[in-house]
Scaffold this motif. Sequence first.
Motif, PDB file in Angstrom:
ATOM      1  N   ARG A  56       0.820  -1.214   0.000  1.00 32.09           N
ATOM      2  CA  ARG A  56       0.000   0.000   0.000  1.00 32.09           C
ATOM      3  C   ARG A  56       0.856   1.266   0.000  1.00 32.09           C
ATOM      4  NH1 ARG A  56      -2.909  -3.011   4.336  1.00 32.09           N
ATOM      5  NH2 ARG A  56      -4.394  -4.298   3.210  1.00 32.09           N
ATOM      6  N   ARG A  86       1.402   3.492  -2.367  1.00 27.20           N
ATOM      7  CA  ARG A  86       0.799   4.680  -2.962  1.00 27.20           C
ATOM      8  C   ARG A  86      -0.110   5.397  -1.961  1.00 27.20           C
ATOM      9  NH1 ARG A  86       1.164   6.597  -7.566  1.00 27.20           N
ATOM     10  NH2 ARG A  86       1.501   4.755  -8.807  1.00 27.20           N
ATOM     11  N   SER A  87      -0.906   4.660  -1.222  1.00 22.73           N
ATOM     12  CA  SER A  87      -1.790   5.319  -0.251  1.00 22.73           C
ATOM     13  C   SER A  87      -0.977   5.937   0.890  1.00 22.73           C
ATOM     14  CB  SER A  87      -2.831   4.343   0.300  1.00 22.73           C
ATOM     15  OG  SER A  87      -2.204   3.275   0.960  1.00 22.73           O
ATOM     16  N   LEU A  88       0.109   5.261   1.283  1.00 22.96           N
ATOM     17  CA  LEU A  88       0.992   5.823   2.305  1.00 22.96           C
ATOM     18  C   LEU A  88       1.645   7.105   1.797  1.00 22.96           C
ATOM     19  CD1 LEU A  88       2.126   5.311   5.129  1.00 22.96           C
ATOM     20  CD2 LEU A  88       3.959   4.008   4.060  1.00 22.96           C
ATOM     21  N   SER A  89       2.034   7.090   0.540  1.00 21.07           N
ATOM     22  CA  SER A  89       2.643   8.259  -0.081  1.00 21.07           C
ATOM     23  C   SER A  89       1.656   9.418  -0.142  1.00 21.07           C
ATOM     24  CB  SER A  89       3.128   7.897  -1.482  1.00 21.07           C
ATOM     25  OG  SER A  89       3.702   8.995  -2.108  1.00 21.07           O
ATOM     26  N   ASP A  90       0.409   9.119  -0.487  1.00 16.34           N
ATOM     27  CA  ASP A  90      -0.624  10.164  -0.534  1.00 16.34           C
ATOM     28  C   ASP A  90      -0.872  10.750   0.855  1.00 16.34           C
ATOM     29  OD1 ASP A  90      -0.895   9.755  -3.236  1.00 16.34           O
ATOM     30  OD2 ASP A  90      -2.682   8.478  -3.062  1.00 16.34           O
ATOM     31  N   MET A  91      -0.819   9.893   1.866  1.00 15.78           N
ATOM     32  CA  MET A  91      -1.071  10.322   3.237  1.00 15.78           C
ATOM     33  C   MET A  91       0.066  11.190   3.799  1.00 15.78           C
ATOM     34  SD  MET A  91      -2.668   7.553   5.909  1.00 15.78           S
ATOM     35  CE  MET A  91      -1.071   6.997   6.382  1.00 15.78           C
ATOM     36  N   LEU A  92       1.308  10.767   3.575  1.00 12.63           N
ATOM     37  CA  LEU A  92       2.446  11.449   4.185  1.00 12.63           C
ATOM     38  C   LEU A  92       3.003  12.602   3.360  1.00 12.63           C
ATOM     39  CD1 LEU A  92       4.445   8.345   5.483  1.00 12.63           C
ATOM     40  CD2 LEU A  92       3.031   9.912   6.820  1.00 12.63           C
TER      41      LEU A  92
END
Length: 173
Positions: free
Chosen positions: A124, A126-132
């Motif tokens: 996951r 990409r979602s971690l990247s979007d979040m951070l």
Amino acid sequence: TNPDGLIQYANSLFHDFFPERHHYLTEHDATLRLDVPDHTKQMLHVDERILEVVNHPLKGENLNQTLWFFRNVTDQVSSQQQLEHLAFHDRLTDLPNRDKITLFIEEQIRQRIPISCLALSMDRWRSLSDMLGHKGVESLLLQIAERLQATIHARDVLARLDSSEFLVLLVDE
């Protein structure tokens, strides 16, 4: 120089390259002590500089001397080393990259040295990247690299292959 290495003539740059009492020169006379095969380039480390050295024997009826050429290549060597480092290391973590690790694995195989590979991939991402965000992800990657490096043996190799992929090569010696 004459056949005994006694310097018969040296320009001012030579004296800049070799300050008095340098270990390539004898103390009491101006004798050059270098073991360089004729007509071959050799790198010589003098203090903080790297000199390229070439010698040309001059022989004839009344001539038996060696002509020496010295060139300061410190900047060129440093630039080349920096380019090689950039080509084979991840810019963020400074770990070896995919190209470097490929060369390393090929060398281990060629020498028949057993190695084991441990591939690590973050789920996951990409979602971690979007979040951070960009800075947060960079900070996280640096922490991951630092912690992985701290857990492996000194002879093992940690590499960053992709944005969320690391590889640990366990060298069996």
